[in-house]
Design a protein around this motif. Structure first.
Motif, mmCIF file in Angstrom:
data_model
loop_
_atom_site.group_PDB
_atom_site.id
_atom_site.type_symbol
_atom_site.label_atom_id
_atom_site.label_comp_id
_atom_site.label_asym_id
_atom_site.label_seq_id
_atom_site.Cartn_x
_atom_site.Cartn_y
_atom_site.Cartn_z
ATOM 1 N N MET A 44 15.629 13.353 6.551
ATOM 2 C CA MET A 44 14.710 14.507 6.549
ATOM 3 C C MET A 44 13.255 14.026 6.454
ATOM 4 O O MET A 44 12.911 13.185 5.630
ATOM 5 C CB MET A 44 15.035 15.389 5.339
ATOM 6 C CG MET A 44 14.174 16.620 5.259
ATOM 7 S SD MET A 44 14.523 17.584 3.751
ATOM 8 C CE MET A 44 13.913 16.493 2.471
ATOM 9 N N GLU A 45 12.417 14.571 7.318
ATOM 10 C CA GLU A 45 10.982 14.265 7.305
ATOM 11 C C GLU A 45 10.317 15.056 6.172
ATOM 12 O O GLU A 45 10.458 16.271 6.100
ATOM 13 C CB GLU A 45 10.391 14.705 8.659
ATOM 14 C CG GLU A 45 9.051 14.127 9.004
ATOM 15 C CD GLU A 45 9.136 12.631 9.314
ATOM 16 O OE1 GLU A 45 8.146 11.942 9.068
ATOM 17 O OE2 GLU A 45 10.209 12.172 9.779
ATOM 18 N N ILE A 46 9.627 14.389 5.250
ATOM 19 C CA ILE A 46 8.929 15.154 4.209
ATOM 20 C C ILE A 46 7.424 14.974 4.377
ATOM 21 O O ILE A 46 6.959 13.974 4.926
ATOM 22 C CB ILE A 46 9.382 14.744 2.785
ATOM 23 C CG1 ILE A 46 9.087 13.280 2.505
ATOM 24 C CG2 ILE A 46 10.863 15.043 2.591
ATOM 25 C CD1 ILE A 46 9.442 12.864 1.091
ATOM 26 N N ASP A 47 6.675 15.971 3.903
ATOM 27 C CA ASP A 47 5.223 15.980 4.115
ATOM 28 C C ASP A 47 4.509 15.598 2.820
ATOM 29 O O ASP A 47 4.350 16.414 1.919
ATOM 30 C CB ASP A 47 4.787 17.380 4.575
ATOM 31 C CG ASP A 47 3.273 17.460 4.713
ATOM 32 O OD1 ASP A 47 2.607 16.387 4.705
ATOM 33 O OD2 ASP A 47 2.747 18.586 4.808
ATOM 34 N N LEU A 48 4.081 14.347 2.756
ATOM 35 C CA LEU A 48 3.466 13.854 1.515
ATOM 36 C C LEU A 48 1.950 14.042 1.494
ATOM 37 O O LEU A 48 1.280 13.528 0.585
ATOM 38 C CB LEU A 48 3.833 12.375 1.319
ATOM 39 C CG LEU A 48 5.316 12.105 1.026
ATOM 40 C CD1 LEU A 48 5.592 10.606 0.981
ATOM 41 C CD2 LEU A 48 5.740 12.744 -0.299
ATOM 42 N N THR A 49 1.412 14.781 2.478
ATOM 43 C CA THR A 49 -0.047 14.935 2.565
ATOM 44 C C THR A 49 -0.719 15.304 1.238
ATOM 45 O O THR A 49 -1.712 14.670 0.856
ATOM 46 C CB THR A 49 -0.400 15.989 3.649
ATOM 47 O OG1 THR A 49 0.383 15.728 4.805
ATOM 48 C CG2 THR A 49 -1.884 15.930 3.989
ATOM 49 N N PRO A 50 -0.188 16.314 0.497
ATOM 50 C CA PRO A 50 -0.875 16.674 -0.758
ATOM 51 C C PRO A 50 -0.895 15.513 -1.762
ATOM 52 O O PRO A 50 -1.855 15.365 -2.529
ATOM 53 C CB PRO A 50 -0.037 17.841 -1.304
ATOM 54 C CG PRO A 50 0.693 18.391 -0.111
ATOM 55 C CD PRO A 50 0.948 17.222 0.776
ATOM 56 N N LEU A 51 0.168 14.692 -1.748
ATOM 57 C CA LEU A 51 0.206 13.546 -2.662
ATOM 58 C C LEU A 51 -0.848 12.517 -2.251
ATOM 59 O O LEU A 51 -1.571 11.965 -3.095
ATOM 60 C CB LEU A 51 1.603 12.920 -2.651
ATOM 61 C CG LEU A 51 1.782 11.664 -3.513
ATOM 62 C CD1 LEU A 51 1.512 11.963 -4.992
ATOM 63 C CD2 LEU A 51 3.178 11.081 -3.345
ATOM 64 N N LEU A 52 -0.961 12.280 -0.942
ATOM 65 C CA LEU A 52 -1.947 11.309 -0.465
ATOM 66 C C LEU A 52 -3.367 11.781 -0.788
ATOM 67 O O LEU A 52 -4.240 10.978 -1.142
ATOM 68 C CB LEU A 52 -1.780 11.083 1.047
ATOM 69 C CG LEU A 52 -0.387 10.599 1.471
ATOM 70 C CD1 LEU A 52 -0.333 10.346 2.965
ATOM 71 C CD2 LEU A 52 0.028 9.351 0.694
ATOM 72 N N ALA A 53 -3.587 13.107 -0.693
ATOM 73 C CA ALA A 53 -4.911 13.657 -1.050
ATOM 74 C C ALA A 53 -5.204 13.397 -2.524
ATOM 75 O O ALA A 53 -6.326 13.035 -2.893
ATOM 76 C CB ALA A 53 -4.949 15.155 -0.742
ATOM 77 N N THR A 54 -4.163 13.566 -3.370
ATOM 78 C CA THR A 54 -4.345 13.308 -4.803
ATOM 79 C C THR A 54 -4.684 11.844 -5.052
ATOM 80 O O THR A 54 -5.566 11.519 -5.846
ATOM 81 C CB THR A 54 -3.053 13.680 -5.572
ATOM 82 O OG1 THR A 54 -2.791 15.068 -5.363
ATOM 83 C CG2 THR A 54 -3.192 13.417 -7.067
ATOM 84 N N LEU A 55 -3.979 10.939 -4.351
ATOM 85 C CA LEU A 55 -4.253 9.509 -4.518
ATOM 86 C C LEU A 55 -5.709 9.216 -4.158
ATOM 87 O O LEU A 55 -6.402 8.468 -4.855
ATOM 88 C CB LEU A 55 -3.316 8.675 -3.634
ATOM 89 C CG LEU A 55 -1.826 8.730 -3.959
ATOM 90 C CD1 LEU A 55 -1.043 7.772 -3.063
ATOM 91 C CD2 LEU A 55 -1.574 8.400 -5.430
ATOM 92 N N GLU A 56 -6.173 9.850 -3.071
ATOM 93 C CA GLU A 56 -7.547 9.598 -2.638
ATOM 94 C C GLU A 56 -8.553 10.131 -3.663
ATOM 95 O O GLU A 56 -9.490 9.431 -4.050
ATOM 96 C CB GLU A 56 -7.778 10.231 -1.264
ATOM 97 C CG GLU A 56 -9.011 9.633 -0.595
ATOM 98 C CD GLU A 56 -9.193 10.126 0.837
ATOM 99 O OE1 GLU A 56 -8.198 10.585 1.435
ATOM 100 O OE2 GLU A 56 -10.331 10.055 1.323
ATOM 101 N N GLU A 57 -8.302 11.370 -4.116
ATOM 102 C CA GLU A 57 -9.170 11.961 -5.154
ATOM 103 C C GLU A 57 -9.267 11.078 -6.398
ATOM 104 O O GLU A 57 -10.334 10.896 -6.971
ATOM 105 C CB GLU A 57 -8.584 13.298 -5.623
ATOM 106 C CG GLU A 57 -9.137 14.525 -4.949
ATOM 107 C CD GLU A 57 -8.255 15.727 -5.279
ATOM 108 O OE1 GLU A 57 -7.920 15.907 -6.472
ATOM 109 O OE2 GLU A 57 -7.878 16.449 -4.334
ATOM 110 N N GLU A 58 -8.084 10.593 -6.818
ATOM 111 C CA GLU A 58 -8.036 9.808 -8.046
ATOM 112 C C GLU A 58 -8.510 8.370 -7.801
ATOM 113 O O GLU A 58 -8.700 7.613 -8.747
ATOM 114 C CB GLU A 58 -6.597 9.761 -8.595
ATOM 115 C CG GLU A 58 -6.014 11.112 -8.923
ATOM 116 C CD GLU A 58 -6.418 11.599 -10.319
ATOM 117 O OE1 GLU A 58 -6.619 10.750 -11.198
ATOM 118 O OE2 GLU A 58 -6.548 12.826 -10.491
#
Lengths: 390, 390
Positions: free
Chosen positions: A1-15
């Motif tokens: 299954m393809e999952i969308d980690l975009t919000p997690l990657l945005a958090t990593l960038e913010e932090e």
């Protein structure tokens, strides 16, 4: 299954951190979801800033992980001299040093971790000069809340097994005979809550599902939403049956409640059933992307309060009436995001939620009606096909 | 149940901290054991230096916790203005501040925590000026390893359910007919690994037990100790059945393996069975308080190596022969302390361990024999009464 980690990657960038690390076994649903893998012992899943997923597993799990996991790389601990590190530093520090080497191998100097990340690993990595910060918003749980079509189908499949189990329970109650004292019996044996629970569980097993607990609660038992129920079932009483099985293969839950009665539970009980069904319909009609879980909860409360019963909205200390929230997300956990409650935020397409208003009073018993639905752009699709009828 | 926290109190004194804190739900066996309570959501258990046990629980669990938990005090979160703190600081920091207030209320400024304690809570408490250190030896797991007589009885009861399930499985295999192609059938249907597993699970359910997985592995499947088995069962092949159920009420596991065959599995398979049984007896004879898990493992390896088969002791890279350790502790976890393996330390009275040597080879299949025993001062008491016979 393809999952969308975009919000997690945005958090990593913010932090401003290099990666996100999970250190748990697959009983942690975030771990299972991100790694696309299940193992009974702890393993490590690293999401790097480029969105790649890297697994660190024991030699025992390596073969299976390379085949089954949805990861960009799988490495066995032995690749980082695990046994040598164990021998030199002992099991605790040896494991931490192996993880530190794995992180260094992926050029990761700083990580965000979930709230439930083991303090032993966090403190150990800090001693190895890794920067470890807690991601406190639950971003992965937020991602998990939005189901892919594949996930929705898994939940639907579990709900179908659930319907088969509910039918067996209903049949047991419907075909029981009524003794003079109002007891339900099959043959010479009283029909108990435990008997019905057992047949529910056996039916679910035959459908590849398991469950830890089921609610078959008669009369006053049913007036406490958390009471599992016990003892002989009676005629002229409300019987609440709430089943929440998990598919043993996919890990996805179903959830459904129906309220039954043999004989006549009385006019007040019948009225409460009608009001609950009306609240259920009102809540369902409110469901669509963009409305909040709080709006949906309010719709159910409106109906129940208008009919003259308390809710936790009208009286936060209420002990009878509608004394829980309208629903919750369902997926790899039985209770997950989003919340269909006073604090519930915006519903999004793909959210799978229960709608389960109820009215409770030890004098009358409990009524609850619950379906499982998936939120769509302009409404919902019901994943439940079981009839609603007292 | 009275539990002996002396080793934990000694650790607190050594570390110079005021208390030991667990923050988890009851799926964590240390939490369940120390609190004497089970709840599906996280709650906090504090052991103070005087040996008292204090619980912090949600309002939902408070009534049940005051009745059921084996604790010196139970406090609900509301006593520390939980809702107000949530409203002011959000769910994450609000919860941490509530826990900090609970600790202050018990005059605790510094705590030791288990390795798997949530980093979110640990870091949050540190921000509230609590001193948090990780107890890295697993002292509570060590305490749990020494069972009280009550606990041993719970394990024995689960093992009795296990025996009933094994008997059902054996009967299914014994009464199957053999087709011309060697397939086992019941009526017109082939008898599969999945069929036997299902009947095992149903039998366990009727005895109040549950399980996540069972092994019913025929032929080459059985040669991989981690293969659950699948597909049609065959005559003239070894069939390994390993069942590890958990009592749903008490939480204690049982564990047993037997190897069966219909028809003639061949001379080499029969020899391996005899050698495994001999290794099993030799390991059992070694068991008593004061010997090490490593000694017991060596006794099994001696027999198997002498018969000409590899072990991980004779060849750490071996892929056939005896390729796992001799046993493990069993209790609230299916795998717990002590280890009956090369690294296994001293056995103590009350340790409940499996003895489960086996010999594996895809060409011949797998053999494993496993009983569950409790270590005594001068030997062991076997908690398993199922006959051992190919």
């Amino acid at each position: 299954m393809e999952i969308d980690l975009t919000p997690l990657l945005a958090t990593l960038e913010e932090e401003g951190v290099d990666g996100y690390l999970i250190d748990d076994d697959a009983s942690d649903s975030d771990q299972r979801y991100v790694s696309g893998f299940t193992a009974p012992d702890a393993y490590q899943t690293l999401v790097t800033a480029d969105g790649d997923v890297h697994l660190l597993v024991s030699g025992l799990e390596y073969g299976r992980a390379t085949k089954e996991a949805e990861a960009d790389s799988v490495t066995r601990r032995a690749a980082y001299d695990y046994q040598e590190l164990l021998a030199e530093y002992g099991s605790y520090e040896g494991t931490v040093r192996t993880i530190a080497t794995f992180l260094a191998d992926h050029d990761v100097d700083s990580i965000a971790v979930p709230r439930n990340f083991p303090t032993g690993t966090a403190d150990g990595l800090r001693e190895q000069d890794l920067e470890v910060t807690v991601e406190s918003e639950g971003v992965v749980e937020g991602i998990r809340a939005r189901k892919t079509p594949w996930e929705t189908n898994q939940i639907r499949a579990t709900q179908e097994a659930n319907e088969a189990a509910m039918a067996v329970a209903e049949e047991l109650i419907a075909t029981a005979e009524i003794e003079d004292d109002g007891t339900l019996v099959h043959g010479d044996e009283p029909l108990t809550s435990e008997d019905v629970t057992e047949e529910i569980e056996i039916t679910l097993l035959r459908h590849g599902c398991a469950l830890d607990e089921t609610i078959v609660a008669c009369g006053p038992d049913g007036a406490d939403p958390h009471n599992r129920g016990s003892g002989t079932l009676e005629a002229d009483e409300l019987i609440v049956i709430d089943i929440f099985p998990r598919d043993k293969e996919t890990g996805y839950f179903g959830d459904m409640t129906r309220t039954f009665a043999r004989g006549d539970p009385g006019e007040e009980a019948r009225r409460r059933y009608e009001v609950t069904e009306e609240a259920f319909e009102a809540a369902l009609e409110t469901v669509e992307a963009g409305v909040t879980g709080s709006d949906v909860h309010d719709a159910a409360c409106d109906v129940i309060e208008e009919a003259g019963y308390d809710t936790l909205r009208s009286d936060p200390e209420a002990e009878t009436g509608f004394i829980h929230s309208t629903g919750h997300g369902v997926g790899l956990d039985i209770h997950e995001q989003p919340s269909v409650a006073p604090t519930g935020g915006e519903l999004e397409p793909g959210h799978v939620i229960t709608i389960e208003p109820g009215i409770y009073d030890p004098e009358v018993g409990g009524v609850r009606i619950e379906d499982l639905v998936v939120v769509t752009e302009d409404g919902y699709e019901n994943l439940t096909e079981y009839p609603i009828e007292l």
